[in-house]
Design a protein around this motif. Structure first.
Motif, PDB file in Angstrom:
ATOM      1  N   LEU A 147       1.206  -1.165  -0.222  1.00  0.00           N
ATOM      2  CA  LEU A 147      -0.020  -0.072   0.040  1.00  0.00           C
ATOM      3  C   LEU A 147       0.926   0.932   0.308  1.00  0.00           C
ATOM      4  N   SER A 148       2.192   0.799   0.632  1.00  0.00           N
ATOM      5  CA  SER A 148       3.006   2.170   0.723  1.00  0.00           C
ATOM      6  C   SER A 148       3.514   2.658  -0.253  1.00  0.00           C
ATOM      7  N   GLU A 149       3.669   1.612  -0.992  1.00  0.00           N
ATOM      8  CA  GLU A 149       4.408   1.653  -3.093  1.00  0.00           C
ATOM      9  C   GLU A 149       3.385   2.151  -4.110  1.00  0.00           C
ATOM     10  N   LEU A 150       2.102   1.477  -3.803  1.00  0.00           N
ATOM     11  CA  LEU A 150       1.012   2.385  -4.314  1.00  0.00           C
ATOM     12  C   LEU A 150       0.532   3.722  -3.890  1.00  0.00           C
ATOM     13  N   LEU A 151       0.473   4.236  -2.717  1.00  0.00           N
ATOM     14  CA  LEU A 151       0.610   5.711  -2.218  1.00  0.00           C
ATOM     15  C   LEU A 151       1.260   6.475  -2.701  1.00  0.00           C
ATOM     16  N   ALA A 152       2.873   5.866  -2.971  1.00  0.00           N
ATOM     17  CA  ALA A 152       3.758   7.026  -3.615  1.00  0.00           C
ATOM     18  C   ALA A 152       3.731   6.780  -4.327  1.00  0.00           C
ATOM     19  N   VAL A 153       3.105   6.594  -5.825  1.00  0.00           N
ATOM     20  CA  VAL A 153       3.217   7.207  -7.341  1.00  0.00           C
ATOM     21  C   VAL A 153       1.685   6.985  -7.939  1.00  0.00           C
ATOM     22  N   LEU A 154       0.806   6.819  -6.385  1.00  0.00           N
ATOM     23  CA  LEU A 154      -1.267   6.576  -7.388  1.00  0.00           C
ATOM     24  C   LEU A 154      -1.546   8.750  -6.848  1.00  0.00           C
ATOM     25  N   PRO A 155      -1.299   9.301  -8.393  1.00  0.00           N
ATOM     26  CA  PRO A 155      -2.336  10.690  -8.334  1.00  0.00           C
ATOM     27  C   PRO A 155      -2.833  11.255  -7.464  1.00  0.00           C
ATOM     28  N   ALA A 156      -2.180  12.255  -7.391  1.00  0.00           N
ATOM     29  CA  ALA A 156      -3.357  12.948  -6.043  1.00  0.00           C
ATOM     30  C   ALA A 156      -5.184  13.370  -6.472  1.00  0.00           C
ATOM     31  N   GLU A 157      -5.082  12.437  -7.649  1.00  0.00           N
ATOM     32  CA  GLU A 157      -6.364  13.227  -7.860  1.00  0.00           C
ATOM     33  C   GLU A 157      -7.572  12.673  -8.107  1.00  0.00           C
ATOM     34  N   HIS A 158      -6.082  10.746  -7.876  1.00  0.00           N
ATOM     35  CA  HIS A 158      -7.399   9.570  -8.227  1.00  0.00           C
ATOM     36  C   HIS A 158      -8.716   9.163  -7.408  1.00  0.00           C
ATOM     37  N   PRO A 159      -9.577   9.196  -7.838  1.00  0.00           N
ATOM     38  CA  PRO A 159     -10.446   8.894  -7.071  1.00  0.00           C
ATOM     39  C   PRO A 159     -10.657   8.255  -5.527  1.00  0.00           C
ATOM     40  N   ASP A 160      -9.705   7.265  -5.771  1.00  0.00           N
ATOM     41  CA  ASP A 160      -9.482   6.234  -4.841  1.00  0.00           C
ATOM     42  C   ASP A 160      -8.902   7.024  -3.906  1.00  0.00           C
ATOM     43  N   ARG A 161      -8.011   7.664  -3.336  1.00  0.00           N
ATOM     44  CA  ARG A 161      -6.755   7.632  -2.949  1.00  0.00           C
ATOM     45  C   ARG A 161      -7.389   8.339  -2.005  1.00  0.00           C
ATOM     46  N   PRO A 162      -7.992   8.156  -1.381  1.00  0.00           N
ATOM     47  CA  PRO A 162      -8.644   9.346   0.054  1.00  0.00           C
ATOM     48  C   PRO A 162      -9.150   7.862   1.151  1.00  0.00           C
ATOM     49  N   GLU A 163      -9.575   7.075   0.460  1.00  0.00           N
ATOM     50  CA  GLU A 163      -9.859   5.839   0.558  1.00  0.00           C
ATOM     51  C   GLU A 163      -9.259   5.046   1.606  1.00  0.00           C
TER      52      GLU A 163
END
Length: 735
Positions: A581-597
């Motif tokens: 999950l840390s690997e994903l959050l490090a590169v997931l775009p800030a505007e991605h709809p799933d990012r807050p969850e």
């Protein structure tokens, strides 16, 4: 009763009152270097071993066993006759191996002359019923023999390790006549027993049996040129011969190349053309060359009635020694041959011959063969770890790569890349080898991808290492892995990745690491953000099945056969989740709809692990059971995730996570890493269970297991980065 601590090492450093570590404790950087240097020193970059193999011998199956099809090979065999199949295996240390035999007739397995298994009537008469059994291999050579006795039920069977993808045994031919050759030899059907089973120093001659596959040409075949017997007569085609010559004189000296050709010929020494003729005949060419070993390549064209050549190098009356061009073992002589090629084709092997991959011809891919019946050269993986492709090594190499980058150690980066490229550069060859011979000698998981373990972890580090420069074959590997995860891996109707076995279907927390980091890197590499979307969705879907709200942790497995999760928060299983999950959050775009969850999920899991950290800083094998042993790999993964969470702002750094991460790392240095860089207390590779005792008492810790070495390095790298970040924050506040 309290579970005893199972760590191998004792605490070597004294603690002062209040728990403060002694100031003589080595620096974090030196700790990482000890671990990395010990690993590289123990597993130096040995290349594959190249060996000859007779294609008409015993071949592998798609299930990665050896197929002893004696009903087909000996249709005239009589009831009660036996065939003995024999091979030998080298082991660097004493080890236990799980073997499997599926036979349709009576069978006996011998190791070093002693029977270790006899088939039962139930196995013999029930097709597809296999027996598994364990044997102990000694350090050195172990000689195997399998005796199959023909009965009305059949003749032969399949034999090998229970999982060749994980525990591959490089079987070699026994006997002095085939020294260095890959594969099994076998007798023609015998009435009665073989007088003597093969052992060290054994010879086929006088053994009382005729051995196959045939290793010698017939007199008729020997009467023609070597390329004639290898390829037949093929007008307007040529083949390449490759060997090396050892020149013995000091400095530059005069030599003479002597030989003959059955057709047009070109000879290159060290890549330089030294002789060419458009007609057959004898040649004698003066050479001036330096002392040392020189590559010799012969381009020999098919003649009208024959095809082949002969070559020798002389210094006066002293004939120079020929050496195998690619240092292959099991060669009948020094020459390897490649072809045939049409006259219009110019393969790179003419000037730069190599064993590293296939060569294209108008008739399809070709590879090196030798002057022996049906005999080709094949690579064999005979190292314990270097050049092996599997998922724990994916994490290990990632740790070495990041350690090299962080500490400015280009040698560690080069080592990791050379391991990865050894695999990727031979990936296309491996699939060709598998198609021709059934069971390849290298890249065992890559060659048969049928689960995420086989591809995602190593594929992820392959893409990461590619940031340092192009790796041969990496693009093709990455595309194949991406296609498998997207189209080949089993999924639930909602797209959740899960595992389908012959007797069960289940979903593993581990598979978030086996998929998500690769999907993220592949999305960034290709710009195909659908792979990033898939990675994000997997976490939210896995959460539905595995999340345990009462402890804010993840169950290890959900078993669809029972319709429930195992409800056991295994340490490393949760480590895989938070790490990935840390690997994903490090590169997931800030505007991605799933990012807050996903950030909220990360925070929740961190709360869950923080509440069960042990009093010595480490986490336990079963996270909610302080009587289970302290486990190194999950502790390192939590250090990694917490440090990143603080640094990237997913967690509040003023809160407990900073102290938890530092305390955990200090615990690892005291309890799990010794002065020689050995890593202790890493849980071995797992299956799963509904019983917590399986994790506590059966999944015991190992020394220097690759499930833990890389992640300990990565944890240390993240602690360095966290400390640097904290210092920057402090300076900013003072300003």
């Amino acid at each position: 009763m309290k579970e005893p601590m199972l760590h191998v090492r004792e605490e070597p450093m004294q603690e002062k009152e209040g728990g403060a570590a002694d100031l003589s404790r080595p620096s974090l950087e030196s700790t990482l270097l000890r671990i990395a240097n010990r690993y590289v020193g123990e597993h130096p970059p040995h290349p594959f071993v190249f060996r000859t193999f007779q294609r008409d011998g015993i071949r592998g199956t798609d299930s990665y066993y050896f197929n002893f099809d004696f009903t087909e090979r000996f249709p005239e065999a009589k009831d009660g006759e036996s065939v003995y199949a024999c091979a030998k295996v080298w082991s660097d240390r004493s080890t236990t191996v799980r073997l499997r035999l599926n036979c349709c007739c009576p069978a006996v397995v011998y190791i070093n002359g002693q029977p270790v298994y006899r088939s039962t009537s139930e196995v013999e008469i029930r097709k597809q019923r296999a027996d598994d059994f364990e044997v102990r291999l000694k350090r050195g050579w172990s000689h195997f023999a399998v005796q199959f006795t023909k009965r009305a039920s059949g003749f032969g069977g399949e034999f090998g390790t229970v999982s060749a993808k994980w525990q591959y045994l490089p079987f070699l031919a026994p006997g002095i006549e085939r020294s260095g050759q890959m594969g099994w030899i076998y007798t023609k059907p015998l009435r009665g027993t073989l007088p003597e089973l093969p052992k060290e120093g054994w010879s086929e001659l006088g053994s009382g049996a005729e051995w196959l596959p045939v290793r010698r040409w017939s007199e008729e075949q020997l009467a023609v040129g070597q390329l004639h017997r290898l390829y037949g007569l093929q007008a307007d085609h040529y083949a390449i011969g490759w060997a090396k010559v050892r020149l013995k004189q000091k400095g530059v000296a005069d030599y003479t190349l002597k030989g003959s050709s059955e057709g047009k010929i070109r000879v290159l020494v060290g890549g330089k053309l030294v002789y060419a003729s458009d007609t057959a005949g004898v040649f004698k060419v003066p050479l001036q060359e330096k002392y040392g070993v020189h590559s010799v390549v012969v381009q020999s064209f098919c003649g009208a009635r024959d095809w082949g050549f002969r070559a020798e190098v002389w210094h006066g009356e002293d004939r120079m020694d020929w050496l195998p061009g690619g240092a292959a073992q099991g060669m009948p002589d020094a020459w390897m041959f490649l072809g045939p090629f049409s006259s219009a084709e110019t393969p790179a092997a003419l000037r730069e011959p190599t064993l590293n991959g296939l060569f294209e011809s108008a008739g399809g891919p070709v590879y090196w063969r030798v002057d022996q019946p049906e005999t080709w050269v094949r690579p064999s993986l005979e190292n314990a770890l270097f050049a092996k492709w599997n998922y724990p090594l994916g994490v290990t190499l990632y740790g070495l790569l990041q350690t090299g980058r962080t500490l400015g150690r280009v040698d560690l980066i080069a080592y990791a890349r050379s391991h990865i490229e050894a695999c990727s550069s031979m990936a296309v060859y491996t699939m060709w080898d598998k198609e021709r011979y059934g069971l390849p000698g290298i890249n065992h998981q890559l060659s048969k991808i049928d689960m995420l373990d086989d591809c995602g972890s190593f594929g992820s580090v392959l893409l990461e290492a590619g940031k340092e420069g192009v790796l041969q074959g990496a693009a093709e590997c990455a595309e194949r892995i991406a296609d498998y995860i997207a189209e080949g891996q089993s999924r639930l109707p909602d797209g959740t990745l899960y595992r389908v076995f012959s007797d069960s279907e289940n979903l593993w927390a581990d598979d978030l690491y086996m998929s998500v980091p690769f999907l993220c890197r592949y999305a960034l590499l290709t710009g195909k953000m659908s792979y990033m979307d898939d990675a994000a969705k997997q976490f939210l879907r896995f959460k539905r099945y595995l999340f345990l709200p009462e402890c804010k942790l993840m169950s290890h497995v959900y078993d669809f056969s029972y319709g429930t999760a195992t409800n056991i928060p295994w340490g490393r299983g949760n480590g895989w989740v938070l790490f990935s999950l840390s690997e994903l959050l490090a590169v997931l775009p800030a505007e991605h709809p799933d990012r807050p969850e996903l950030i909220r999920f990360f925070q929740t899991l961190c709360k869950g692990i923080l509440q069960c950290q042990g009093n010595r800083g480490l986490w336990h094998q079963v996270l909610t059971d302080p009587e289970s042993y302290e486990e190194t790999s999950c502790t390192a993964m939590f250090v990694y995730a917490l440090s990143r969470g603080i640094r990237f702002g997913w967690l509040d750094f003023e809160d407990a996570p900073v102290e938890a991460a530092i305390r955990a790392w200090e615990g690892l240095e005291r309890l799990a890493i010794d002065r020689q860089g050995n890593v202790h207390g890493v849980c071995r590779g797992s299956w799963y269970s509904f019983n917590p005792d399986y994790y506590k008492r059966e999944l015991l810790p190992l020394l220097n297991d690759t499930h833990g070495i890389g992640i300990v390095l990565l944890a240390g790298v993240e602690v360095i980065r966290l400390q640097e970040w904290m210092q920057e924050e402090k300076k900013g506040g003072e300003a």
